[in-house]
Design an enzyme around this catalytic site. Structure first.
Site, PDB file in Angstrom:
ATOM      1  N   SER A  45       0.799  -1.116  -0.029  1.00 32.87           N
ATOM      2  CA  SER A  45      -0.096   0.147   0.071  1.00 32.87           C
ATOM      3  C   SER A  45       0.873   1.384  -0.106  1.00 32.87           C
ATOM      4  CB  SER A  45      -0.983   0.173   1.027  1.00 32.87           C
ATOM      5  OG  SER A  45      -0.249  -0.053   2.561  1.00 32.87           O
ATOM      6  N   LYS A  57      -5.287   4.382   9.063  1.00 35.99           N
ATOM      7  CA  LYS A  57      -4.163   5.155   8.446  1.00 35.99           C
ATOM      8  C   LYS A  57      -4.341   6.731   8.442  1.00 35.99           C
ATOM      9  CE  LYS A  57      -2.644   1.314   5.394  1.00 35.99           C
ATOM     10  NZ  LYS A  57      -2.733   0.674   4.148  1.00 35.99           N
TER      11      LYS A  57
END
Length: 347
Positions: free
Chosen positions: A242, A287
């Site tokens: 990611s 996140k």
């Protein structure tokens, strides 16, 4: 003893018993929480996150931070019920079924190893995407990973052979080689041009019918990239794909004059492929929290994660929609200069 005192004693005993049970009872859930952030323009363990050798680089400023998700639990280290309950009431974390992170078909070790491989691949893809954006040429190499015993390629093509052509046609990627094999009738012999060490060889390999009736030779291949200079990425104990978008931006910033961030603290996430397409990721809510805690004011968000991100974005964090590396660079230019529109997750 009065009835009231007895009631308090019994209640205290029940609470204590439940606490003990909660502390001892293991449950098949995983707690996801905001993990560390790392500035790709900075240092990790006193070493640059991105080091470029053999090409001119330029000073950078601000932050282009990758974000991570930390987890507790898993098949080999299950959490207790109290930990799960605390997670359920904490708005910054998520509690998910164990199989969401660790499918029944794979062990915890296998999942962690896969994350490590995905991180390595994402670094190669990020470098390729950055060079594609800058129009710096590079080469794709396809190597033999393994051959199947009993199949024609076994003993003829060796692990590490770089396949450069099939029947005289250049082999640019895994897909083109597979297509060349399937295009002939089973029983047809193909000539593979390979580089083995310092030698270039032509190896004749017959084909046989696979399970679908189409030709196969029985080998597994992997693509790698031959870049004109060295790009080394150091992120410590971080896995998964990611961070691809942020890696690409960090490489771009170092290879071009000026400052891509305009001095701002920017964080973001998203997978990337060599063409520069940005893909979705998991754990977007955690996140974003980690990014804001690290001082980021802008968060680069994969387009496919926008709807989810808008629902849980922390206050003070501007969501910028990222669909491709090129579009993201244009958006950062607009943020820095104040000229042009900036694509937003909110429309």
């Amino acid at each position: 003893m009065s009835r009231r005192a007895l009631t308090l004693l019994v209640a205290s005993f029940l609470v204590l018993s439940l606490g003990i049970v909660g502390a001892l009872m293991k449950v098949p859930y995983v707690v996801l929480s905001p993990g560390p952030t790392e500035n790709t323009l900075g240092l990790v363990e006193k070493k640059p996150v991105i080091t470029i050798t053999g090409r001119q680089t330029y000073p950078t400023n601000g932050a282009l931070s990758l974000v991570t998700v930390a987890y507790q639990g898993g098949p080999s280290s299950r959490i207790d019920l109290l930990t799960a309950l605390r997670g359920w009431v904490d708005p910054d974390v998520a509690v998910v079924p164990e199989e969401t992170i660790f499918p029944d078909t794979r062990s915890q070790k296998e999942v962690e190893e896969e994350n490590t491989v995905e991180m390595t691949n994402s670094q190669d893809f990020a470098t390729a995407a950055a060079l594609t954006e800058l129009k710096i040429p590079y080469r794709t190499a396809v190597s033999v990973v393994s051959t199947d015993a009993g199949r024609p390629a076994h003993g003829k093509l060796l692990k590490g052979d770089e396949v450069t052509a099939v029947d005289g046609r250049p082999a640019d990627d895994v897909e083109s080689i597979a297509a060349a094999v399937k295009a002939v009738r089973p029983g047809t012999s193909l000539t593979f041009t390979v580089t083995r060490g310092k030698e270039q060889l032509k190896v004749a390999v017959p084909t046989v019918a696979g399970a679908d009736g189409k030709s196969v030779v029985g080998m597994a291949m992997q693509a790698s990239y031959k870049f004109p200079f060295e790009v080394d990425i150091n992120v410590g104990d971080v896995g998964g794909p990611s961070a691809g978008l942020i890696f690409s931006l960090g490489i771009l910033d170092k290879l071009t004059p000026g400052e891509l961030t305009g001095g701002k603290k920017i964080a973001g996430t998203g997978t990337i492929d060599p063409s520069g397409a940005v893909g979705p990721i998991g754990g977007i809510a955690q996140k974003m929290v980690g990014a804001r805690q690290a001082g980021a004011t802008v968060f680069l968000t994969p387009a496919d994660n926008c709807a989810e991100a808008v629902k849980s974005a922390p206050k003070g964090l501007r969501l910028v929609k990222a669909e491709t590396l090129h579009d993201t660079v244009v958006a950062l230019d607009a943020l820095r200069t104040g000229k042009g529109g900036v694509p937003s997750c909110s429309g």
